[in-house]
Write a protein that holds these residues in place. Sequence first.
Motif, PDB file in Angstrom:
ATOM      1  N   LEU A   1       0.829  -1.209   0.000  1.00 25.52           N
ATOM      2  CA  LEU A   1       0.000   0.000   0.000  1.00 25.52           C
ATOM      3  C   LEU A   1       0.865   1.261   0.000  1.00 25.52           C
ATOM      4  O   LEU A   1       0.469   2.296   0.527  1.00 25.52           O
TER       5      LEU A   1
ATOM      6  N   SER B   1      -5.658  -3.757  -1.427  1.00 26.75           N
ATOM      7  CA  SER B   1      -4.507  -3.763  -2.329  1.00 26.75           C
ATOM      8  C   SER B   1      -4.895  -4.151  -3.753  1.00 26.75           C
ATOM      9  O   SER B   1      -6.011  -4.614  -4.016  1.00 26.75           O
TER      10      SER B   1
ATOM     11  N   ALA C   1       1.083   2.704   3.803  1.00 27.14           N
ATOM     12  CA  ALA C   1      -0.020   3.658   3.672  1.00 27.14           C
ATOM     13  C   ALA C   1       0.159   4.846   4.611  1.00 27.14           C
ATOM     14  O   ALA C   1       0.758   4.727   5.681  1.00 27.14           O
TER      15      ALA C   1
ATOM     16  N   LYS D   1      -0.296   5.053  -0.388  1.00 25.41           N
ATOM     17  CA  LYS D   1      -1.751   5.173  -0.474  1.00 25.41           C
ATOM     18  C   LYS D   1      -2.263   5.923   0.756  1.00 25.41           C
ATOM     19  O   LYS D   1      -1.740   5.772   1.860  1.00 25.41           O
TER      20      LYS D   1
ATOM     21  N   ASP E   1      -7.297   7.290  -1.148  1.00 22.54           N
ATOM     22  CA  ASP E   1      -7.282   6.087  -1.981  1.00 22.54           C
ATOM     23  C   ASP E   1      -8.090   4.956  -1.367  1.00 22.54           C
ATOM     24  O   ASP E   1      -8.651   4.122  -2.092  1.00 22.54           O
TER      25      ASP E   1
END
Length: 245
Positions: free
Chosen positions: A3, A225, A30, A6, A84
């Motif tokens: 990730l 993902s 992330a 993100k 996202d």
Amino acid sequence: MRLQDKVAIITGAASGMGQGEAVRFAKEGAKVVIADLNIDGAKSVAEDINNNGGQAIAVKVNVMETEDILNCVQIATETFGPVDILINNAGVFDKYATSLDTTLDQWNFYLNINLTSVFQFANAVLPGMIERGTGSIVNIASVAGLVAGKGGAAYTATKHGVIGLTKHLSSEYARYGIKINSICPGTIETPLVKDVLANIPKDLVPTRTFGQVEQVADLAVFLASDEAKFMSGTAVPIDGGFTIQ
């Protein structure tokens, strides 16, 4: 990292499954927004992530308030960039209250937190996801959304609603490159249900175990993902086999 870079909003992330998801998402690269009414708990989770090399901020959010939801998305975008990933994790459990033992005020309370917040948060991030042609929403439902007897009347109804909403949103927005899925945990050892676990026999579950927060977080990472690119509208049980019976 699955990730990397993100931007993810995780509601109810100050404790329990949400906290586990936040920590796991940060480890996967992330940038995480810890959205919770418990701002002290949210700050603690964000601090832990940042101290361990991740990126996170805490935002105080009452998921029953539209203004709070819109403000959270705005802060996330201004701090990290476009959202996202959305993990709709915030929820409350009704401790198996029957329909006759549930007042209308209680019913509306569970409905607003468990279902209406999912609708509102999704609507807050979907326009940006549609514009960019990508995005992932993971709604935390429950096995109580698949069968009866794993919650009270209000909890069961709202979790069935989460699954139905997930399917409908997918039918509307999957064409824009947005994955929308739900996770249906069985009995997971979290603070939300710690006071009822003692009354739940483990032999009701084929694995004879209760689930762990980390296991739900692993599934959430997968669904968020690109590995789950061809999955949308699903309701994935993670329940030790409870729903196969």
